[in-house]
Design an enzyme around this catalytic site. Structure first.
Site, PDB file in Angstrom:
ATOM      1  N   HIS A 228       0.706  -1.130   0.020  1.00 44.31           N
ATOM      2  CA  HIS A 228      -0.200  -0.090   0.035  1.00 44.31           C
ATOM      3  C   HIS A 228       1.001   1.277   0.119  1.00 44.31           C
ATOM      4  O   HIS A 228       0.905   2.025   0.863  1.00 44.31           O
ATOM      5  CB  HIS A 228      -0.902   0.002   1.240  1.00 44.31           C
ATOM      6  CG  HIS A 228      -2.446   0.131   0.809  1.00 44.31           C
ATOM      7  ND1 HIS A 228      -3.115  -0.723   0.030  1.00 44.31           N
ATOM      8  CD2 HIS A 228      -3.110   1.286   0.910  1.00 44.31           C
ATOM      9  CE1 HIS A 228      -4.282  -0.326  -0.197  1.00 44.31           C
ATOM     10  NE2 HIS A 228      -4.386   1.027   0.668  1.00 44.31           N
ATOM     11  N   ASP A 232      -3.689   6.993  -1.348  1.00 47.65           N
ATOM     12  CA  ASP A 232      -4.999   6.749  -2.091  1.00 47.65           C
ATOM     13  C   ASP A 232      -4.588   6.311  -3.678  1.00 47.65           C
ATOM     14  O   ASP A 232      -3.848   6.505  -3.842  1.00 47.65           O
ATOM     15  CB  ASP A 232      -5.889   7.959  -1.895  1.00 47.65           C
ATOM     16  CG  ASP A 232      -7.410   7.803  -2.453  1.00 47.65           C
ATOM     17  OD1 ASP A 232      -7.512   6.555  -2.536  1.00 47.65           O
ATOM     18  OD2 ASP A 232      -8.214   8.637  -2.750  1.00 47.65           O
ATOM     19  N   GLY A 233      -5.679   5.677  -4.035  1.00 49.76           N
ATOM     20  CA  GLY A 233      -5.216   5.032  -5.274  1.00 49.76           C
ATOM     21  C   GLY A 233      -4.513   3.841  -5.532  1.00 49.76           C
ATOM     22  O   GLY A 233      -3.972   3.324  -6.530  1.00 49.76           O
ATOM     23  N   ASN A 234      -4.120   2.966  -4.391  1.00 50.31           N
ATOM     24  CA  ASN A 234      -3.381   1.664  -4.422  1.00 50.31           C
ATOM     25  C   ASN A 234      -4.161   0.750  -5.155  1.00 50.31           C
ATOM     26  O   ASN A 234      -3.473  -0.073  -5.946  1.00 50.31           O
ATOM     27  CB  ASN A 234      -3.339   1.302  -2.953  1.00 50.31           C
ATOM     28  CG  ASN A 234      -2.327   2.510  -2.149  1.00 50.31           C
ATOM     29  OD1 ASN A 234      -0.916   2.213  -2.476  1.00 50.31           O
ATOM     30  ND2 ASN A 234      -2.976   3.089  -1.241  1.00 50.31           N
ATOM     31  N   GLY A 235      -5.591   0.409  -4.865  1.00 46.73           N
ATOM     32  CA  GLY A 235      -6.188  -0.422  -5.552  1.00 46.73           C
ATOM     33  C   GLY A 235      -6.317  -0.205  -7.134  1.00 46.73           C
ATOM     34  O   GLY A 235      -5.979  -1.289  -7.909  1.00 46.73           O
ATOM     35  N   THR A 237      -4.279   1.682  -8.998  1.00 48.47           N
ATOM     36  CA  THR A 237      -2.673   1.407  -9.295  1.00 48.47           C
ATOM     37  C   THR A 237      -2.290   0.158  -9.368  1.00 48.47           C
ATOM     38  O   THR A 237      -1.713  -0.607 -10.482  1.00 48.47           O
ATOM     39  CB  THR A 237      -1.586   2.204  -8.564  1.00 48.47           C
ATOM     40  OG1 THR A 237      -2.192   3.452  -8.322  1.00 48.47           O
ATOM     41  CG2 THR A 237      -0.505   2.260  -9.092  1.00 48.47           C
ATOM     42  N   ARG A 239      -3.966  -2.867  -9.824  1.00 49.25           N
ATOM     43  CA  ARG A 239      -4.941  -3.233 -10.908  1.00 49.25           C
ATOM     44  C   ARG A 239      -4.145  -3.244 -12.209  1.00 49.25           C
ATOM     45  O   ARG A 239      -4.181  -3.819 -13.143  1.00 49.25           O
ATOM     46  CB  ARG A 239      -6.368  -3.488 -10.805  1.00 49.25           C
ATOM     47  CG  ARG A 239      -7.175  -4.159  -9.566  1.00 49.25           C
ATOM     48  CD  ARG A 239      -8.233  -4.055  -9.540  1.00 49.25           C
ATOM     49  NE  ARG A 239      -9.053  -2.729  -9.189  1.00 49.25           N
ATOM     50  CZ  ARG A 239      -9.095  -2.406  -7.883  1.00 49.25           C
ATOM     51  NH1 ARG A 239      -8.693  -3.081  -6.710  1.00 49.25           N
ATOM     52  NH2 ARG A 239      -9.299  -1.232  -7.667  1.00 49.25           N
TER      53      ARG A 239
END
Length: 413
Positions: A228, A232-235, A237, A239
């Protein structure tokens, strides 16, 4: 899905002695693979089981079918389908994170990118990334700096200023990852040195896989989300990175179809992350990998059903438009240039592009005119006869009219 249960789930079903025996069996299995990647107090590991091997082989077999159909499609048809699939992938990935975005917004982003519009247009950076990487096939080289570049281009423009990374490359402060009901799913790595170490392990797994490259691609996704590295935006990025890595192994169609399936299985997807970090699970990722392989295969099966129909329609459409005896051609006295543009617009319609296609894409059709005046004259003829509608002027986007859709697409049924 293969019937393989995590140690965490088994801890609710087995007594202490049975659970201890099962733990030892897995930890000392001939197929066990340990990675230098922390999961709580444990090290990440997985077991190459018959279930995992079968799930991976199913994916490879389905991808061979996808590639076969792709090879039979005209290049412009494949390009338009990849563009439409990219839009769907982006919307699904946003939805998984609870970020609302419409298909129209995403299509506007692709059009703005084509027009080289200002970066203030929503999703233009994300669209540019998809267009370059997944439509044109210009895959980026993975590195720590490359991960940050992908984040900055594709994800950061739609994240609040206070949530932007504040470390050298990644975040500097700790973070908790929450699920439904504000329950902590897991805690991201901290400080930044641990983030870097975790991502280097992920990149090393992709470069030198511990088993197959397919398993490594999915395992890397698990690692990225556990690290992580951003606030924010980890999911989104993560995928994107997974889709890029899968595109080096599978067809780009196969890689892009996955996000839609994960959107449908969002609860199960998040549950797998939650269970992976449970102390009783000892850091085992086998069940999670089987889940991802199964759902990747399911997404490919669904996509094959759709693409087979589209590929057949593309072939029939081409024959239909080149048959000078077909009623619509005779009745409206359409010449070769008009038929070429109609073919392009019909492909855009079949691909699901609601605002049509950019007229300059005519040049990508074999035997099409190259002179802009000739192309524009043919378009004006189609607009005058009610077969085409201009949706954008700069750049020039055109779609089939309802009259043309009924006349042409109805003939394919």
């Amino acid at each position: 899905m293969a019937d393989y249960q995590s140690l965490y789930r088994l801890s609710h079903k087995l007594d202490a002695d049975e659970l201890k025996w099962e733990r030892e069996r897995r930890l000392h299995s001939p197929g066990v693979v340990f990675l230098d990647f922390p999961v709580g107090e444990n090290k990440l590991f997985y077991v190459i089981t018959p279930e995992l091997a079968a799930a991976a082989e199913r994916v490879y077999a389905l991808d061979r079918e996808v590639r076969g159909i792709e090879a039979d499609m005209p290049p412009i048809g494949a390009t338009l389908c990849l563009r439409a699939l990219s839009m769907g992938n982006a919307v699904s990935s946003n939805t998984i994170e609870g970020v609302h975005s419409s298909r129209r917004e995403m299509e506007d982003g692709f059009i703005a990118n084509s027009a080289r519009a200002k970066k203030t247009v929503k999703y233009v950076g994300l669209a540019g990334f998809y267009e370059r990487v997944f439509v044109k096939g210009q895959l980026p080289k993975m590195s720590l700096e490359g991960i940050r570049t992908i984040f900055d281009e594709a994800v950061a423009p739609n994240i609040a200023a206070e949530e932007q990374p504040d470390g050298r490359l990644f975040r500097a402060e700790p973070i908790n990852v929450y699920g439904t009901g504000q329950r902590i799913l897991y805690r991201g790595m901290h400080p930044e040195k641990k983030i870097v170490d975790g991502l280097e392990t992920m990149l090393g797994e992709w470069e030198r896989p511990s088993s197959t490259r397919l398993v490594a691609a999915l395992l890397g996704h698990i690692m990225f989300e556990l690290v992580h590295p951003f606030y924010d935006g980890n999911g989104r990025t993560g995928r994107l990175l997974m889709a890029v890595e899968l595109s080096t192994i599978l067809s780009r169609f196969s890689a892009l179809a996955f996000a839609g399936r994960l959107e449908e299985k969002r609860r199960d997807y998040l549950r797998e992350f939650r269970e992976l970090e449970r102390p009783f699970n000892l850091g085992e990722a086998t069940g999670f990998l089987i889940f991802l392989l199964d759902e990747l295969g399911n997404s490919m099966e669904d996509f094959l059903g759709e693409i087979r129909e589209k590929a057949g329609d593309f072939k029939n459409l081409h024959a239909h438009l080149r048959d000078s005896g077909v009623g619509v051609i005779v009745r409206y006295d359409l010449g070769d240039n008009e038929k070429t543009i109609l073919e392009l617009l019909a492909w855009g319609n079949l691909a699901g592009l609601s605002q049509g296609v950019e007229l300059r894409a005519v040049a990508d059709i074999e035997g099409a005119p190259r002179n802009w005046r000739t192309i524009r004259g043919a378009l004006d003829c189609l607009v005058e006869k009610g077969f085409a509608e201009i949706t954008r002027q700069r750049p020039l986007f055109v779609r089939l009219s309802s009259q043309a859709e009924n006349a042409l697409m109805g003939s394919l049924e």
